[in-house]
Enzyme design. Structure first.
Site, PDB file in Angstrom:
ATOM      1  N   GLY A   1      43.454  34.993  30.494  1.00 40.36           N
ATOM      2  CA  GLY A   1      43.600  36.049  30.245  1.00 40.36           C
ATOM      3  C   GLY A   1      44.089  37.349  31.424  1.00 40.36           C
ATOM      4  O   GLY A   1      45.285  36.683  32.095  1.00 40.36           O
ATOM      5  N   SER A   2      44.015  37.819  31.720  1.00 47.25           N
ATOM      6  CA  SER A   2      44.501  39.124  32.513  1.00 47.25           C
ATOM      7  C   SER A   2      44.318  39.026  34.158  1.00 47.25           C
ATOM      8  O   SER A   2      42.607  38.358  33.883  1.00 47.25           O
ATOM      9  CB  SER A   2      44.293  40.690  32.090  1.00 47.25           C
ATOM     10  OG  SER A   2      42.626  40.647  31.901  1.00 47.25           O
TER      11      SER A   2
ATOM     12  N   GLU B   1      44.337  31.007  34.664  1.00 53.60           N
ATOM     13  CA  GLU B   1      45.587  31.115  34.023  1.00 53.60           C
ATOM     14  C   GLU B   1      45.835  32.664  33.693  1.00 53.60           C
ATOM     15  O   GLU B   1      45.353  32.609  32.699  1.00 53.60           O
ATOM     16  CB  GLU B   1      45.907  29.816  33.180  1.00 53.60           C
ATOM     17  CG  GLU B   1      47.455  29.654  33.011  1.00 53.60           C
ATOM     18  CD  GLU B   1      47.604  30.539  32.289  1.00 53.60           C
ATOM     19  OE1 GLU B   1      48.030  32.044  32.417  1.00 53.60           O
ATOM     20  OE2 GLU B   1      48.099  30.614  30.636  1.00 53.60           O
ATOM     21  N   LEU B   2      46.503  33.380  34.680  1.00 56.06           N
ATOM     22  CA  LEU B   2      46.080  34.695  34.311  1.00 56.06           C
ATOM     23  C   LEU B   2      47.391  34.819  34.463  1.00 56.06           C
ATOM     24  O   LEU B   2      48.647  33.940  33.590  1.00 56.06           O
ATOM     25  CB  LEU B   2      45.539  35.434  35.636  1.00 56.06           C
ATOM     26  CG  LEU B   2      44.476  35.228  36.087  1.00 56.06           C
ATOM     27  CD1 LEU B   2      44.139  35.375  37.205  1.00 56.06           C
ATOM     28  CD2 LEU B   2      43.642  35.236  35.103  1.00 56.06           C
TER      29      LEU B   2
ATOM     30  N   CYS C   1      52.548  35.160  28.961  1.00 55.50           N
ATOM     31  CA  CYS C   1      52.130  35.222  30.295  1.00 55.50           C
ATOM     32  C   CYS C   1      53.529  34.902  31.111  1.00 55.50           C
ATOM     33  O   CYS C   1      53.820  35.076  32.428  1.00 55.50           O
ATOM     34  CB  CYS C   1      51.312  35.268  31.056  1.00 55.50           C
ATOM     35  SG  CYS C   1      50.786  32.820  30.571  1.00 55.50           S
TER      36      CYS C   1
ATOM     37  N   GLU D   1      52.728  43.598  34.713  1.00 50.57           N
ATOM     38  CA  GLU D   1      53.138  42.977  33.278  1.00 50.57           C
ATOM     39  C   GLU D   1      53.045  43.655  32.837  1.00 50.57           C
ATOM     40  O   GLU D   1      51.824  44.179  32.197  1.00 50.57           O
ATOM     41  CB  GLU D   1      52.014  42.138  33.703  1.00 50.57           C
ATOM     42  CG  GLU D   1      52.455  40.581  32.425  1.00 50.57           C
ATOM     43  CD  GLU D   1      51.338  39.582  31.801  1.00 50.57           C
ATOM     44  OE1 GLU D   1      51.147  38.617  31.373  1.00 50.57           O
ATOM     45  OE2 GLU D   1      49.864  40.107  32.506  1.00 50.57           O
TER      46      GLU D   1
END
Length: 506
Positions: free
Chosen positions: A251-252, A271-272, A305, A399
């Site tokens: 996520g963020s 996992e960003l 992402c 992002e």
């Protein structure tokens, strides 16, 4: 016809079709250790495309969360002892089940995530592959033999190192890959012999719940798998409870690093996000690079992402690349995700659309030039290309998570390499070149989790190591690598000189 009129033109199909019907996908309870409680805390899952209700989902509350955690802790005594052939058999059955229900999963993803059908098909096929690879890797969780006789007096001593299951896992997943990113939590957990509790995104919980139905059908212990759509407060024990031994979050960055601080003693993988960059060097195949960048920047409306966000093009090929790239961008079709020819669907919600509007407006007001797109109708954004960006503009340094790409021109490749690695993110980067020395330089100097050569950073095959550095995360996914994260090493040190008779067998 104006931009908004063009984008609105596709809307009638969904408004008249099945997406507009109340709860087109049905009503779902949470999945708690084989039970499907309908808690009464029901939420509408709405299509990002036309805001129609596509499902009704009952959220898990504190009692359901506690039941899931308790069941997982108890089930670990069973799953940790399951032989590899049994774990592989379960994973193969899940893979087969997804393949057999492909059309249903594709429709589910298109409706709840607004992902175009052609992209949803790819996601479902990838999930099938993810579980299939996990079935193979379940049989390849090896250990090693370590000689311990390196010092005098330790003759005939040897260590046997094995990987053993870590324990119950929490998997928290985002909206953008509602099936395959769930698969990347579930498949390695099962392969390793761990129970898992999945908390899917509240915006896209249905694919995870349907996957849960499949898992139950395979004979995996019921207490060892739960899917608990839930509010933030109710979900706190999934992060904080010490009975859960690992948190795997996608996520963020803001949420991920905050959860890590709350996770206590458990292992954490994150996992960003990122603002992925690609270099198109002077010796690149310009046409191929333009094709791949157009795909990598705008597939699923840039809501990935590892979507291409920044493109650095050598001055020798800049004009040729720009011409080919813009032609491909302008040919992309924006609209109904259920239409077979749609390339770019909607952003996930109004908040995302408002944020992108503000960031693009800010860039243009700051001197950036729009080369393509820039128009939108609510959540539907035209594929947008900007140039003349300053490095501190939010569409460059943060992002964007939208169909927005920035172009830069360079003459000194060292400056381009420095720009690619600039900032707080470091997930993946790409370079188009045939210069091996340059590739080695990028690989050595750019601080990211992976470098893609003659490819965009959006490229991912599900068994490769995948993850980032800096604000982009910690740990790795990809089946074998995720299994390593979800297991721990255990040593058996044996002294083969031990004399005397043992108790056993006397």
């Amino acid at each position: 016809m104006s931009t908004a009129e063009r984008l609105r033109a596709a809307r009638p199909r969904a408004a008249e079709g099945e997406a507009a019907g109340a709860a087109a996908l049905g009503e779902f309870g949470a999945l708690v250790a084989g039970e499907r409680p309908k808690t009464g805390d029901a939420i509408d899952v709405r299509s990002p495309y036309d805001d129609a209700v596509v499902a009704v989902v009952h959220r898990a509350g504190p009692s359901e969360i506690e039941a899931a955690i308790a069941a997982a802790a108890e089930a670990f005594e069973e799953t940790r002892k399951l032989p590899s052939w049994k774990r592989a058999e379960v994973l193969e059955a899940i893979s087969t089940g997804i393949r057999e229900r492909r059309d249903d999963f594709v429709r589910t993803i298109a409706l709840e995530a607004g992902k175009p059908v052609k992209a949803a098909q790819v996601e479902v096929d990838r999930a099938t592959f993810t579980f299939k690879v996990a079935a193979e890797e379940a049989k390849r969780i090896y250990g090693e033999v370590v000689p311990l006789d390196w010092l005098p007096g330790n003759e005939r001593r040897v260590g046997y190192v094995r990987r053993v299951p870590l324990g119950p896992v929490t998997g928290i997943t985002p909206f953008n890959f509602p099936l395959n990113l769930v698969a990347h939590k579930v498949a390695p957990a099962l392969a390793a012999g761990n129970p898992i509790i999945v908390r899917p995104s509240s915006q896209t919980p249905v694919a995870a719940l349907k996957l849960g139905e499949l898992v139950v059908e395979t004979g995996w212990p019921e207490g060892a798998f739960s899917v608990v759509p839930s509010g933030t407060e109710a979900a706190k024990p999934l992060v904080e409870d010490d009975r859960l031994r690992m948190l795997s979050f996608t996520g963020s960055p803001a949420v991920g690093w905050s959860l890590k601080s709350q996770a206590g003693r458990k292992k954490v993988t994150l996992e960003l996000g990122s603002n992925s960059a690609v270099i198109v060097h002077r010796d690149a195949d310009v046409s191929y690079a333009a094709e791949r960048v157009a795909w990598g920047g705008f597939v699923q409306a840039g809501q990935s992402c590892i979507a291409v966000q920044r493109v650095y093009v050598h001055s020798d090929v800049h004009e040729a690349f720009r011409e080919e790239f813009l032609a491909r961008v302008r040919a992309l079709k924006v609209g109904d995700p259920l239409a077979e020819d749609t390339d770019v669907g909607p952003l996930i919600d109004d908040g995302a659309a408002e944020r992108v509007t503000a960031w693009v407006d800010e860039a243009v007001e700051g001197g950036a030039e729009l080369l393509a797109g820039g128009g939108h109708d609510g959540r539907l954004w035209e594929p947008t290309v900007l140039t003349g960006l300053a490095d501190d503009m939010r569409v460059a340094c943060d992002e964007v998570f939208a169909p927005v790409v920035g172009l830069w021109e360079y003459s000194d490749v060292r400056e381009a390499i420095g720009a690619v690695g600039l900032g707080d993110y470091g997930l993946q980067a790409g370079i188009f070149t045939n210069d091996l020395e340059l590739v080695e330089s990028v690989f050595a100097d750019v601080e990211v989790g992976g470098i893609m050569v003659n490819e965009v950073p959006t490229f991912r095959v599900d068994h490769m190591p995948y993850g980032g550095v800096k604000q982009s995360g910690m740990g790795r996914e990809g089946l074998r690598y995720a299994i390593e994260e979800m297991t721990e090493l255990k040593l058996l040190a044996v002294n083969h000189r031990g004399g005397g008779k043992g108790v056993v067998g006397e």
